[in-house]
Design an enzyme around this catalytic site. Structure first.
Site, PDB file in Angstrom:
ATOM      1  N   GLY A  44      49.634  71.112  74.626  1.00 38.01           N
ATOM      2  CA  GLY A  44      49.216  69.723  74.499  1.00 38.01           C
ATOM      3  C   GLY A  44      48.223  69.415  75.612  1.00 38.01           C
ATOM      4  N   GLN A  49      43.325  64.277  81.301  1.00 33.84           N
ATOM      5  CA  GLN A  49      43.378  65.585  81.956  1.00 33.84           C
ATOM      6  C   GLN A  49      42.021  66.288  81.988  1.00 33.84           C
ATOM      7  OE1 GLN A  49      47.037  66.866  79.594  1.00 33.84           O
ATOM      8  NE2 GLN A  49      47.397  67.837  81.577  1.00 33.84           N
ATOM      9  N   CYS A  95      53.154  71.075  83.050  1.00 36.28           N
ATOM     10  CA  CYS A  95      51.948  70.303  82.749  1.00 36.28           C
ATOM     11  C   CYS A  95      50.746  71.055  83.307  1.00 36.28           C
ATOM     12  CB  CYS A  95      52.070  68.922  83.408  1.00 36.28           C
ATOM     13  SG  CYS A  95      50.652  67.865  83.093  1.00 36.28           S
ATOM     14  N   LEU A  96      49.681  71.148  82.517  1.00 38.27           N
ATOM     15  CA  LEU A  96      48.494  71.880  82.972  1.00 38.27           C
ATOM     16  C   LEU A  96      47.880  71.253  84.222  1.00 38.27           C
ATOM     17  CD1 LEU A  96      46.753  72.616  79.540  1.00 38.27           C
ATOM     18  CD2 LEU A  96      48.063  74.219  80.958  1.00 38.27           C
ATOM     19  N   HIS A 137      55.384  63.634  75.977  1.00 35.41           N
ATOM     20  CA  HIS A 137      54.758  64.043  77.244  1.00 35.41           C
ATOM     21  C   HIS A 137      53.271  63.666  77.244  1.00 35.41           C
ATOM     22  CE1 HIS A 137      54.072  67.050  80.633  1.00 35.41           C
ATOM     23  NE2 HIS A 137      52.850  66.839  80.188  1.00 35.41           N
ATOM     24  N   GLU A 138      52.579  63.960  76.146  1.00 33.76           N
ATOM     25  CA  GLU A 138      51.138  63.676  76.076  1.00 33.76           C
ATOM     26  C   GLU A 138      50.889  62.177  76.011  1.00 33.76           C
ATOM     27  OE1 GLU A 138      49.227  65.975  76.873  1.00 33.76           O
ATOM     28  OE2 GLU A 138      50.722  67.540  76.637  1.00 33.76           O
ATOM     29  N   HIS A 141      50.773  60.639  79.300  1.00 39.59           N
ATOM     30  CA  HIS A 141      49.513  60.854  80.025  1.00 39.59           C
ATOM     31  C   HIS A 141      48.541  59.697  79.812  1.00 39.59           C
ATOM     32  CE1 HIS A 141      49.528  64.693  82.066  1.00 39.59           C
ATOM     33  NE2 HIS A 141      50.011  65.329  81.014  1.00 39.59           N
TER      34      HIS A 141
END
Ligand code: NI
Length: 182
Positions: A44, A49, A95-96, A137-138, A141
């Site tokens: 995701g 991000q 998380c990236l 989660h996304e 963000h």
């Protein structure tokens, strides 16, 4: 185009993102987001991000599926969570933007969401299990919320040094990152 991924500590990750004007051509941006996500082996990725504070995220959770399960690959534009349901369950998230840190987060099992796809078709759908998890989660963000915000003060204290290092660019990631400016 593959974007560098913004690291923890950049204010763009803490900002509530704004809606994309309906009808705007976003196909290239959506494709770039998928390409960026795949290049970083993510499941995701949300627009903040890559440094863009707009309400858009992409999901492809196929790598998380087990035998017999079907993954989803979708872009969510101007999404709105209509309802969350089911029991809270814990899952170890990463998380990236926060490489090297994983932690259990509790979230409800089911999410009902309204969103537009990249062709501006509106959808109302319900997702559960891992699909819901990745979407929640996304979605966080684009609200300026990170999974580390849910950790207990104790756990946060334990991770303080690691998080400080990430915000200085001291990370071990095999994808391109953007270090927050001081
Ligand atoms: Ni994330």
């Amino acid at each position: 185009m593959i974007y560098p991924i913004v690291l923890f500590g950049d204010p763009v990750l803490k900002k509530k993102a704004t809606d994309i004007p309906e009808g705007e051509d976003i196909k290239e941006l959506v494709q770039d987001m998928f390409d960026t996500m795949y290049a970083a082996s993510g499941v995701g990725l949300a627009a903040p991000q890559i440094g863009k504070s707009v309400r858009l995220f992409v999901v492809d959770d196929h790598p998380m599926m087990e035998d017999g399960e079907t993954g989803i690959k979708k872009a969510f534009i101007n999404p709105e969570i209509l309802e969350e349901d089911g029991e809270d369950w814990a899952f170890e998230e990463g998380c990236l933007s926060i490489p090297g840190i994983r932690a259990d987060v509790d979230r409800p099992e089911i999410v009902k969401i309204r969103y537009f796809d990249e062709d501006w078709n509106e959808h109302v759908e319900e997702f559960d299990d891992i699909h819901a998890r990745v979407i929640q989660h996304e979605f966080d963000h684009i609200e300026g919320v990170l999974f580390t915000d849910y950790l207990t003060p104790f756990k946060k204290r334990l991770l303080k040094g690691k998080l400080a290092n990430i915000s200085k660019g001291k990370v071990d990631a095999d994808y391109r990152v953007k270090v927050p400016k001081k």
